[in-house]
Design a protein around this motif. Structure first.
Motif, mmCIF file in Angstrom:
data_model
loop_
_atom_site.group_PDB
_atom_site.id
_atom_site.type_symbol
_atom_site.label_atom_id
_atom_site.label_comp_id
_atom_site.label_asym_id
_atom_site.label_seq_id
_atom_site.Cartn_x
_atom_site.Cartn_y
_atom_site.Cartn_z
ATOM 1 N N GLU A 43 42.715 43.197 23.937
ATOM 2 C CA GLU A 43 41.962 42.908 25.144
ATOM 3 C C GLU A 43 42.364 43.865 26.273
ATOM 4 O OE1 GLU A 43 39.695 40.181 23.483
ATOM 5 O OE2 GLU A 43 39.632 40.383 25.666
ATOM 6 N N ARG A 44 41.508 43.951 27.274
ATOM 7 C CA ARG A 44 41.818 44.732 28.460
ATOM 8 C C ARG A 44 42.685 43.866 29.377
ATOM 9 N NH1 ARG A 44 37.053 48.041 31.346
ATOM 10 N NH2 ARG A 44 36.816 48.541 29.133
ATOM 11 N N ASP A 45 43.902 44.310 29.621
ATOM 12 C CA ASP A 45 44.890 43.502 30.332
ATOM 13 C C ASP A 45 45.214 44.059 31.712
ATOM 14 O OD1 ASP A 45 46.762 42.965 27.293
ATOM 15 O OD2 ASP A 45 45.216 41.709 28.212
ATOM 16 N N PHE A 46 45.566 43.162 32.603
ATOM 17 C CA PHE A 46 45.982 43.513 33.952
ATOM 18 C C PHE A 46 47.301 44.282 33.929
ATOM 19 C CE2 PHE A 46 46.525 42.989 38.458
ATOM 20 C CZ PHE A 46 47.882 42.746 38.652
ATOM 21 N N VAL A 47 47.395 45.299 34.780
ATOM 22 C CA VAL A 47 48.625 46.077 34.917
ATOM 23 C C VAL A 47 49.191 45.937 36.334
ATOM 24 C CG1 VAL A 47 49.638 48.385 34.879
ATOM 25 C CG2 VAL A 47 47.917 47.745 33.164
ATOM 26 N N ALA A 48 48.372 46.218 37.333
ATOM 27 C CA ALA A 48 48.852 46.190 38.714
ATOM 28 C C ALA A 48 47.670 46.092 39.670
ATOM 29 C CB ALA A 48 49.668 47.437 39.035
ATOM 30 N N ALA A 49 47.947 45.628 40.887
ATOM 31 C CA ALA A 49 46.899 45.543 41.906
ATOM 32 C C ALA A 49 47.501 45.767 43.286
ATOM 33 C CB ALA A 49 46.194 44.184 41.856
ATOM 34 N N ILE A 50 46.644 46.207 44.197
ATOM 35 C CA ILE A 50 47.061 46.459 45.573
ATOM 36 C C ILE A 50 45.845 46.293 46.471
ATOM 37 C CG2 ILE A 50 46.569 48.946 45.408
ATOM 38 C CD1 ILE A 50 49.067 49.436 47.145
ATOM 39 N N SER A 51 46.080 45.811 47.677
ATOM 40 C CA SER A 51 44.970 45.760 48.620
ATOM 41 C C SER A 51 44.717 47.167 49.145
ATOM 42 C CB SER A 51 45.291 44.831 49.787
ATOM 43 O OG SER A 51 46.384 45.346 50.529
ATOM 44 N N TRP A 52 43.490 47.421 49.591
ATOM 45 C CA TRP A 52 43.177 48.743 50.105
ATOM 46 C C TRP A 52 44.023 49.064 51.334
ATOM 47 C CZ3 TRP A 52 40.940 52.178 47.316
ATOM 48 C CH2 TRP A 52 40.513 53.379 47.891
ATOM 49 N N SER A 53 44.473 48.037 52.024
ATOM 50 C CA SER A 53 45.374 48.256 53.156
ATOM 51 C C SER A 53 46.781 48.594 52.707
ATOM 52 C CB SER A 53 45.401 47.016 54.041
ATOM 53 O OG SER A 53 46.008 45.944 53.333
ATOM 54 N N GLY A 54 47.101 48.349 51.423
ATOM 55 C CA GLY A 54 48.430 48.625 50.894
ATOM 56 C C GLY A 54 49.469 47.578 51.235
ATOM 57 N N ARG A 55 49.022 46.447 51.780
ATOM 58 C CA ARG A 55 49.958 45.459 52.286
ATOM 59 C C ARG A 55 50.732 44.765 51.184
ATOM 60 N NH1 ARG A 55 47.143 40.705 55.410
ATOM 61 N NH2 ARG A 55 46.378 40.370 53.304
ATOM 62 N N THR A 56 50.057 44.453 50.074
ATOM 63 C CA THR A 56 50.682 43.677 48.997
ATOM 64 C C THR A 56 50.421 44.342 47.658
ATOM 65 O OG1 THR A 56 50.322 41.638 50.249
ATOM 66 C CG2 THR A 56 50.772 41.414 47.896
ATOM 67 N N THR A 107 51.248 36.689 47.582
ATOM 68 C CA THR A 107 52.093 37.629 46.847
ATOM 69 C C THR A 107 51.406 38.183 45.607
ATOM 70 O OG1 THR A 107 53.082 35.826 45.596
ATOM 71 C CG2 THR A 107 54.227 36.517 47.605
ATOM 72 N N SER A 108 50.269 37.655 45.235
ATOM 73 C CA SER A 108 49.612 38.114 44.018
ATOM 74 C C SER A 108 48.095 38.085 44.164
ATOM 75 C CB SER A 108 50.024 37.268 42.816
ATOM 76 O OG SER A 108 49.586 35.937 42.977
ATOM 77 N N TYR A 109 47.450 38.936 43.377
ATOM 78 C CA TYR A 109 46.003 39.042 43.335
ATOM 79 C C TYR A 109 45.480 38.583 41.975
ATOM 80 C CZ TYR A 109 46.446 41.848 47.570
ATOM 81 O OH TYR A 109 46.724 42.273 48.837
ATOM 82 N N SER A 110 44.157 38.564 41.882
ATOM 83 C CA SER A 110 43.547 38.158 40.625
ATOM 84 C C SER A 110 43.956 39.096 39.498
ATOM 85 C CB SER A 110 42.029 38.150 40.753
ATOM 86 O OG SER A 110 41.442 37.943 39.495
ATOM 87 N N LYS A 111 44.236 38.505 38.342
ATOM 88 C CA LYS A 111 44.532 39.268 37.136
ATOM 89 C C LYS A 111 43.396 39.121 36.125
ATOM 90 C CE LYS A 111 49.539 38.842 37.692
ATOM 91 N NZ LYS A 111 49.456 38.353 39.083
ATOM 92 N N GLN A 112 42.307 38.524 36.581
ATOM 93 C CA GLN A 112 41.162 38.280 35.707
ATOM 94 C C GLN A 112 40.210 39.473 35.732
ATOM 95 O OE1 GLN A 112 41.110 35.540 33.770
ATOM 96 N NE2 GLN A 112 43.109 35.154 34.697
ATOM 97 N N ARG A 113 39.944 40.003 34.577
ATOM 98 C CA ARG A 113 39.048 41.150 34.484
ATOM 99 C C ARG A 113 37.691 40.849 35.114
ATOM 100 N NH1 ARG A 113 37.943 42.920 28.487
ATOM 101 N NH2 ARG A 113 36.497 41.202 28.617
ATOM 102 N N SER A 114 37.221 39.620 34.966
ATOM 103 C CA SER A 114 35.890 39.247 35.439
ATOM 104 C C SER A 114 35.768 39.251 36.963
ATOM 105 C CB SER A 114 35.513 37.863 34.914
ATOM 106 O OG SER A 114 36.464 36.898 35.333
#
Length: 129
Positions: A43-56, A107-114
């Motif tokens: 499956e396609r799995d989550f690796v990392a995420a960041i807000s466009w502001s770079g805050r989190t 502290t975290s964002y969505s890890k759901q591909r959808s």
């Protein structure tokens, strides 16, 4: 928003690569930018995420301490610095955008591909043992 990844390649175990994701079109500080990866037959799995502001920033457990996600607003580019690479990191890496910030806990964002509506074409990363 259009996304284009670059920077993939072949590297030996223990080596490093930096992936780039150039965004064009409309961007917003509320957008969440993510990296996912898909190994053959998986499956396609989550690796990392960041807000466009770079805050989190947010990472999958498998890459914490080895990968770093960052954003350069002036260049409209998101990066994924990958260090101490392992053969199990071999996959196609995709950049994605969640324009609705579907989930944010502080502290975290969505890890759901959808939840990520926009995707790049992907870039291959191969780590040899």
């Amino acid at each position: 928003v259009q996304l284009a990844e670059s920077g993939g390649g072949l590297v030996q175990a223990g080596g490093s690569l930096r992936l780039s994701c150039a965004a064009s079109g409309r961007t917003s500080s509320s957008y969440v930018m993510g990296w996912f990866r898909q190994a053959p037959g998986k499956e396609r799995d989550f690796v990392a995420a960041i807000s466009w502001s770079g805050r989190t920033t947010d990472y999958a457990d498998s890459v914490k301490g080895r990968f770093t996600i960052s954003v350069d607003n002036a260049k409209n580019t998101v990066y994924l610095q990958m260090n101490s690479l392992k053969p199990e990191d071999t996959a196609i890496y995709y950049c994605a955008a969640d324009t609705l910030q579907s989930f944010y806990s502080g502290t975290s964002y969505s890890k759901q591909r959808s939840d990520y509506a926009y995707w790049g074409q992907g870039t291959q990363v191969t780590v040899s043992s």
